[in-house]
Design a protein around this motif. Structure first.
Motif, PDB file in Angstrom:
ATOM      1  N   ALA A   1       0.828  -1.207   0.000  1.00 25.82           N
ATOM      2  CA  ALA A   1       0.000   0.000   0.000  1.00 25.82           C
ATOM      3  C   ALA A   1       0.864   1.259   0.000  1.00 25.82           C
ATOM      4  CB  ALA A   1      -0.930  -0.008   1.216  1.00 25.82           C
ATOM      5  N   PHE A   2       1.974   1.213   0.732  1.00 28.15           N
ATOM      6  CA  PHE A   2       2.878   2.360   0.795  1.00 28.15           C
ATOM      7  C   PHE A   2       3.453   2.672  -0.577  1.00 28.15           C
ATOM      8  CE2 PHE A   2       5.808   5.262   2.767  1.00 28.15           C
ATOM      9  CZ  PHE A   2       6.937   5.202   1.978  1.00 28.15           C
ATOM     10  N   GLU A   3       3.922   1.659  -1.287  1.00 28.21           N
ATOM     11  CA  GLU A   3       4.559   1.897  -2.585  1.00 28.21           C
ATOM     12  C   GLU A   3       3.547   2.352  -3.639  1.00 28.21           C
ATOM     13  OE1 GLU A   3       8.652  -0.563  -2.493  1.00 28.21           O
ATOM     14  OE2 GLU A   3       6.995  -1.542  -3.559  1.00 28.21           O
ATOM     15  N   GLU A   4       2.303   1.956  -3.472  1.00 27.85           N
ATOM     16  CA  GLU A   4       1.261   2.460  -4.367  1.00 27.85           C
ATOM     17  C   GLU A   4       0.934   3.922  -4.070  1.00 27.85           C
ATOM     18  OE1 GLU A   4      -1.093  -1.806  -5.042  1.00 27.85           O
ATOM     19  OE2 GLU A   4      -2.025  -0.176  -3.901  1.00 27.85           O
ATOM     20  N   LYS A   5       0.968   4.268  -2.782  1.00 24.45           N
ATOM     21  CA  LYS A   5       0.635   5.627  -2.359  1.00 24.45           C
ATOM     22  C   LYS A   5       1.781   6.607  -2.621  1.00 24.45           C
ATOM     23  CE  LYS A   5      -1.826   8.704   0.069  1.00 24.45           C
ATOM     24  NZ  LYS A   5      -3.160   9.207  -0.328  1.00 24.45           N
ATOM     25  N   PHE A   6       3.016   6.155  -2.412  1.00 20.55           N
ATOM     26  CA  PHE A   6       4.192   7.029  -2.537  1.00 20.55           C
ATOM     27  C   PHE A   6       5.223   6.397  -3.479  1.00 20.55           C
ATOM     28  CE2 PHE A   6       2.426   7.622   1.740  1.00 20.55           C
ATOM     29  CZ  PHE A   6       2.145   8.993   1.724  1.00 20.55           C
ATOM     30  N   PRO A   7       4.953   6.355  -4.766  1.00 24.27           N
ATOM     31  CA  PRO A   7       5.874   5.693  -5.709  1.00 24.27           C
ATOM     32  C   PRO A   7       7.231   6.373  -5.833  1.00 24.27           C
ATOM     33  CG  PRO A   7       4.147   6.893  -6.887  1.00 24.27           C
ATOM     34  CD  PRO A   7       3.754   6.885  -5.445  1.00 24.27           C
TER      35      PRO A   7
END
Length: 297
Positions: free
Chosen positions: A119-125
């Motif tokens: 979820a983090f990498e989707e939110k903050f690429p």
């Protein structure tokens, strides 16, 4: 009445370091200064304040006087306030972090970690996440050393003195072994039987300071810092031990492992907390990650 001098921030930080490290020499090593420089700084502070801050009867381990205790409390408050100012200014100037270094206790449920990281990498690429897995007290030690900016570790194995901490859930710890193990058969629920059988114990790597042993009962123990290796040894029938319930749930369903009845401790909950140093708090992305872990706790 003599005028009280104004101590510098550096003098107050030296005072805090001496108390935290336990001696002038240790404080010097922590601050990368000579012991004589530490001693001079404390002496100058005492002269400015007109007070003896340390009882130097034992030169190796100076003890705070009652006046020193009072000054120390205020010194910590001032230092914390300055750290907070610096942190807030840095946050304003930097905005979104370019990268986040995070260390996570191997006890943390894998699926929860996977979900949060995805979820983090989707939110903050655009934010690079550096992830490290360590056991027990190694988490807080890496955060203290500045190697990791954010840690997710167990409450009972973390020295979070001076840290900011946020509770992010828990995992059940249960004793397990193969169905053919004596503790699953003739020695099941027998007081003292656990002491007679090899216990597999998770400990930190040698590069870190060992913490207290928790729920260790056997005289014969095998120690390791890899939860995966511990899992494999349990499945091979080479001992018994405590594991996070999610890590062995399918093994129990499939009959490869069984939950033991160990009278000394049938299990308990391993509590997790996010931790970071107040002088290097998480920015918007790190704060979002912590909040995500809280919401899914």
């Amino acid at each position: 009445m003599p005028v009280v001098g104004t101590p510098s921030l550096d003098q107050l930080q030296v005072l805090i370091a001496v108390v935290r490290e336990g001696s002038f020499a240790a404080a010097g090593r922590r601050l990368h200064r000579a012991t004589s420089a530490i001693s001079y700084s404390i002496s100058s502070l005492e002269t400015q304040l007109g007070l003896e801050l340390f009882d130097r009867t034992n030169a190796r381990r100076p003890k705070l006087t009652s006046a020193g205790e009072t000054v120390l409390a205020k010194a910590r408050s001032v230092s914390s306030g300055v750290s907070d100012i610096k942190a807030r200014v840095a946050s304003i100037r930097q905005g979104l972090e370019a990268e986040i270094s995070m260390v996570v206790d191997v006890m943390f449920p894998t699926q929860r970690l996977v979900d949060a990281v995805r979820a983090f990498e989707e939110k903050f690429p655009t934010v690079t996440l550096h992830l490290n897995l360590e056991a027990l007290g190694a988490v807080s030690q890496l955060v203290q050393r500045g190697v990791a900016r954010l840690g997710i570790g167990g409450i009972h194995h973390s020295d979070t003195t001076g840290f900011e901490v946020v509770s992010v859930g828990q995992v059940e710890m249960i004793p397990v072994a193969t169905p053919t193990h004596a503790l699953a058969g003739v020695d099941s629920n027998v007081v003292g039987a656990a002491k007679r059988h090899r216990q597999l114990v998770l400990r930190v790597r040698e590069a870190f300071q060992p913490g207290p042993d928790v729920a260790v009962y056997a005289a014969d123990t095998w120690s390791m810092s890899d939860l995966g290796a511990k899992h494999a040894l349990l499945l091979a029938g080479l001992g018994w031990g405590y594991m996070p319930e999610p890590a062995v749930r399918q093994d129990i369903v499939d009959g490869r492992l069984v939950r033991l009845k160990v009278p000394e401790s049938l299990g308990g909950f391993y509590l997790f907390q996010a931790m970071y140093r107040p002088d290097t708090p998480p920015g918007p992305a790190g704060a979002w990650l912590i909040q995500t872990l809280v919401e899914h706790a």
